[in-house]
Design a protein around this motif. Structure first.
Motif, mmCIF file in Angstrom:
data_model
loop_
_atom_site.group_PDB
_atom_site.id
_atom_site.type_symbol
_atom_site.label_atom_id
_atom_site.label_comp_id
_atom_site.label_asym_id
_atom_site.label_seq_id
_atom_site.Cartn_x
_atom_site.Cartn_y
_atom_site.Cartn_z
ATOM 1 N N THR A 195 0.766 -1.017 -0.010
ATOM 2 C CA THR A 195 -0.066 0.103 0.203
ATOM 3 C C THR A 195 0.885 1.017 0.088
ATOM 4 O O THR A 195 1.871 1.328 0.989
ATOM 5 C CB THR A 195 -0.857 0.133 1.343
ATOM 6 O OG1 THR A 195 -1.685 -1.128 1.360
ATOM 7 C CG2 THR A 195 -1.817 1.223 1.238
ATOM 8 N N MET A 196 0.539 1.890 -0.891
ATOM 9 C CA MET A 196 1.229 3.346 -0.985
ATOM 10 C C MET A 196 0.409 4.499 -0.614
ATOM 11 O O MET A 196 -0.766 4.275 -1.043
ATOM 12 C CB MET A 196 1.935 3.630 -2.470
ATOM 13 C CG MET A 196 2.900 2.923 -2.640
ATOM 14 S SD MET A 196 3.803 2.995 -4.079
ATOM 15 C CE MET A 196 3.305 1.495 -4.983
ATOM 16 N N ASN A 197 0.656 5.390 0.162
ATOM 17 C CA ASN A 197 -0.448 6.382 0.660
ATOM 18 C C ASN A 197 -0.253 7.671 0.368
ATOM 19 O O ASN A 197 -0.949 8.648 0.666
ATOM 20 C CB ASN A 197 -0.664 6.250 2.192
ATOM 21 C CG ASN A 197 0.378 6.343 2.982
ATOM 22 O OD1 ASN A 197 1.749 6.641 2.548
ATOM 23 N ND2 ASN A 197 0.506 5.834 4.188
ATOM 24 N N MET A 198 0.835 8.302 -0.473
ATOM 25 C CA MET A 198 1.087 9.552 -0.803
ATOM 26 C C MET A 198 2.235 9.774 -1.444
ATOM 27 O O MET A 198 3.433 8.963 -1.538
ATOM 28 C CB MET A 198 1.045 10.482 0.510
ATOM 29 C CG MET A 198 2.230 10.601 1.263
ATOM 30 S SD MET A 198 2.563 11.667 2.530
ATOM 31 C CE MET A 198 2.791 13.027 1.769
ATOM 32 N N SER A 214 5.558 12.047 -1.650
ATOM 33 C CA SER A 214 6.139 12.717 -0.721
ATOM 34 C C SER A 214 6.913 13.888 -1.474
ATOM 35 O O SER A 214 7.121 14.981 -0.763
ATOM 36 C CB SER A 214 6.991 12.121 0.128
ATOM 37 O OG SER A 214 8.085 11.477 -0.704
ATOM 38 N N ARG A 247 4.415 18.106 0.804
ATOM 39 C CA ARG A 247 4.998 17.520 -0.443
ATOM 40 C C ARG A 247 6.100 18.416 -0.847
ATOM 41 O O ARG A 247 5.949 19.733 -0.800
ATOM 42 C CB ARG A 247 3.939 17.360 -1.246
ATOM 43 C CG ARG A 247 2.937 16.040 -1.231
ATOM 44 C CD ARG A 247 1.781 16.034 -2.033
ATOM 45 N NE ARG A 247 1.042 17.295 -1.722
ATOM 46 C CZ ARG A 247 -0.405 17.342 -1.844
ATOM 47 N NH1 ARG A 247 -0.884 16.420 -2.637
ATOM 48 N NH2 ARG A 247 -1.183 18.400 -1.361
#
Length: 136
Positions: free
Chosen positions: A2-5, A7, A52
């Motif tokens: 799972t990747m969530n953002m 950066s 980010r």
């Protein structure tokens, strides 16, 4: 997995000090990191309040050999290989006027779109930036 953002993103710039003047001095971004790693300067900026980061990378080692770095510099200067950034604002017309007053190169003025109002600018190196006031 799972990747969530996302950066950080990266764009090429020809001069990191000039990039700081533009992205921090004119656009109002903040310096996140400015590190001398020996083999390169790691320089990142972000919008205030956003986690980010944008890496303002000078073409060259360790990611590019000298010949490829020269090709990237040539294409970037022509506006043919620049990156693309998308930013949002609460008031596109006001932001547009503020940036014009600061001497930012505008590629097209505020235009009503189905998703809101947006306009285009270019950084000193050829990277394209869209700034939008989103309606949704």
């Amino acid at each position: 997995m799972t990747m969530n953002m996302i950066s950080r993103s990266q764009i090429f710039v020809l001069d990191q000090d000039e990039a700081l003047d533009f992205y921090v001095g004119k656009l109002g971004l903040e310096v996140t990191l400015d590190l001398d790693l020996g083999f390169m300067r790691w320089l990142t900026v972000n919008l205030p309040g956003d986690t980010r980061e944008i890496l303002l990378e000078k073409p060259g080692p360790p990611n590019l050999d000298p010949a490829t770095a020269e090709q990237v510099r040539e294409l970037l200067t022509k506006g043919a290989a620049g990156g693309f950034l998308f930013m949002t604002t609460d008031d596109a017309h006001k932001t547009y006027e503020e940036l014009v007053a600061k001497g930012v190169e505008v590629t097209d003025g505020p235009t009503e779109q189905s998703y809101g109002i947006d306009f285009g600018i270019r950084d000193p190196f050829g990277n394209k930036i869209r700034i939008g006031q989103m309606s949704t």
